[in-house]
Design an enzyme around this catalytic site. Sequence first.
Site, short mmCIF file in Angstrom:
data_model
loop_
_atom_site.label_atom_id
_atom_site.label_comp_id
_atom_site.label_asym_id
_atom_site.label_seq_id
_atom_site.Cartn_x
_atom_site.Cartn_y
_atom_site.Cartn_z
N ASP A 545 -44.51 23.89 -52.19
CA ASP A 545 -45.90 23.43 -51.20
C ASP A 545 -46.48 22.20 -51.66
O ASP A 545 -46.64 21.88 -52.66
CB ASP A 545 -46.92 24.86 -51.29
CG ASP A 545 -48.30 24.57 -50.57
OD1 ASP A 545 -48.19 24.13 -49.52
OD2 ASP A 545 -49.14 24.52 -51.31
N ASP A 738 -49.41 27.73 -54.48
CA ASP A 738 -50.59 27.97 -55.06
C ASP A 738 -51.78 29.40 -54.88
O ASP A 738 -52.60 29.30 -54.94
CB ASP A 738 -51.57 26.95 -54.96
CG ASP A 738 -52.21 26.68 -53.78
OD1 ASP A 738 -53.15 26.14 -53.47
OD2 ASP A 738 -51.10 26.99 -52.87
#
Length: 843
Positions: A545, A738
């Site tokens: 990401d 995250d």
Amino acid sequence: MTQIRKSKSKILNVYNSSSNCSNNHCDKYNHHSCGCSKANSHNHSNSCECSKDFSNINNNYYTKEFILKGLNCTNCANKIERNIRKLDGITNSSLNFSTSRLKVEFEKKLESTIYEIINKIVTNLEPDVDVIDTSIVLNNDHSTKEFTLKGLNCTNCANKIERNIKNLDGVINSSLNFSTSKLKVEFEKKLESTIYETITKIVTNLEPDVKVIDTISNLNKSNSYNNKKNKNNINTLPIKMILTLAFMGLGFLFKKESFGFIPFLIGYFIISFSIMKKSIKNIIKGEIFDENFLMVIATLAAISVAEYPEAIMVMLLYQVGEYFQGRAVESSRKSISDLMDIRPDYANLKSNNKIKKVSPNKVSVGDIIIVKPGEKVPLDGIVIEGNSSVDTKALTGESIPKEVSKNTSITSGFINIDGLLTIRVTKTFGESAVSKILDLVQNATSKKAKTELRITKFAKYYTPIVVLIAVLLTIIPPIFIPSQTFNTWLIRGATFLVVSCPCALVISIPMSYFAGLGASSKSGVLVKGGNYLEALNNVGTLVFDKTGTLTKGNFKVDKIVSSNDFNKDDFLKYVAHVESFSTHPIAVSIVSEFNGTINKDLIKNYKEIRGKGVEALVDGKLVSSGNLKFLRDKGITVAESDAFGTVIYTAIDNKYIGFISIKDEIKEDSKKAILGFKKLDINNIVMLTGDRKITAVNVSKELSISNYKYGLLPNEKVSEVENLIKNKGNKSLVFVGDGINDAPVLARADVGIAMGGVGSDAAIEAADVVIMNDAPSKIINAIKIAKKTKRIANENIFMSILVKLIIMVLALFGLAPMWLAIFGDVGVSIIAVFNAMRILKIN
């Protein structure tokens, strides 16, 4: 490589636990479509972790957990799991044989019948297994206790202890982790007063020298009981050895006399009595093929042909070897445990201007605690007074101290270096970071690597097969070879029995993976199981990401461009007001840029369109702010900006006014990480982001990532990962995000890695691996440790099998004395355990 299967239930549990979000404007589906997934940046209250809309999943699916009490057959467990997974309406099922826990995810329509369905399948396959619905158990009176079995160095005995406790009436479940010597028992409340004595009795019957310590409540009763029980529990081996050798000497002295064999027999029974006692007990219970039985049969065979000294020396060397093997295992456990020595012993509770030293379990949310220099921070909280540096190395692996001051969040497990800190507690000890991390580390061994499972299965069939070969070796040659005597081949068969014990494999392989998990924790990487550590050994594709993973996720306004109708200050005022209800980090950065005061009385009819933007009447004007698609869908003509970063377009009264570009910095560590991955020959590195093409291009160029996708919503990221999985071959696919925003992709990947784990419950829950700070390069350490673990585990397998095969061949030709076979058993075990400890030396 077969994909590691993971249940979506862990995602649902996280979202369900976060359903108490009180912020109506929480950005649940990336409302600016910027690709941001930094849940921790949303500035919610501690009770809110949500950052996406999973309401459809929550409404349509349920998750339940069952305990299959009495399930002792791995093959049956696999059949149960397969049969349940095939059922119509079941979206997933996961059965952990080590803990006997079955998690089932199912459609809402099955809610009233799911127990009956599961019970029917289990009963058909295993009639003696009881199915217990944990949600019902949790509503009734039950307790959980943890015990430490000090001195437990026999894996076979550990399995017997676990089974016997699990089958007790009133015990819901028991789980014994051999690597940590921790026994967890769930039981009905009625057993509260007797559970310690009951468990002690079972352990003592199987392993008399093992001490049972209540590690959860540290009850005085338990400790005093232990002290009484173990007062006489000294090491009697030296006395046995002296007496045995003395009688053995007498045997040699009177060897030519008719009674010469008697001293030998006395010496043999002195050194072998405890082993014979264990063997008889196990045979009565139906447990035949263990090391005690093998030693007794082999040495009795030697005695039957008058090889008394041989029988005594085998038992003597075996006992000495077992003692040093136990010391080696205990030493390795201590070495690993020391790596995660973060459990606080006490808390300094401040009450009525007095400070009292109490157990962290006794401290409540809102209480005030004092942490002096040199002490561990016992609970999560907020610093309300004082300044200091704290050592975070035990949790993050970082050697540089962190500065904390008033209003700074502080995490349990940190060590206060130089200042006096006053902290208001925000989480109970059970919910604190240190408690959850310790639980993860201690329970990680329940998720075994394929190598561990193969060795366990191998050991199950290996010993009976070798026993059969030993019997055939004793009987067949004397029958078919006239020159050979029965006594000669009886000794050779006995040597086969001695060397057949697979202790070196059964002990050293789990210890290797446990050492790998400990070494990872030391470097600031929590790996939730040996299976994930093994998968990291074979990484082929790394998917990242962008926001909060490769970039810092700290948004700052970079450029403000408005039309001639508005100057920049007025334009920013309207945008800041319409964004002021949102807790999205982009909205927060815009509001922070505005120097004036937000007058919320000017804001009417606020509306949020998830994944697109926000809209409201501000001082009587209709202000629409969001991504390019948001404004164009409203029929507003907008020219796309080529500004770098995330661009927020704004229209007032349906007329385009201008845009604000938001910039996010790339982490200094990201470039180092990408170069490190390429040095490890991991070249298929992919970046997925919801941000615009220009931002994705700039970030990918700076980090030298050639494969990237942009403009993706969270569900589209899952689709991209699905496509990559189809082409990954036998390698592992790792997704790095995250935290909770990336939960669906974390769950779909072979290994899901979450960044920024300290203080983030959501990240710890959703991922298979948690990086305890924001550094992507930590993944390089984890991969190196995984490779080292695999290499050393393979070394132990190769060494153990090779030594045993050599001794077996030598025994076949009468060239291997029985004492050499003892080396092939316990000697190799000791070497293998110490070899496993090399994993702890992180380069």
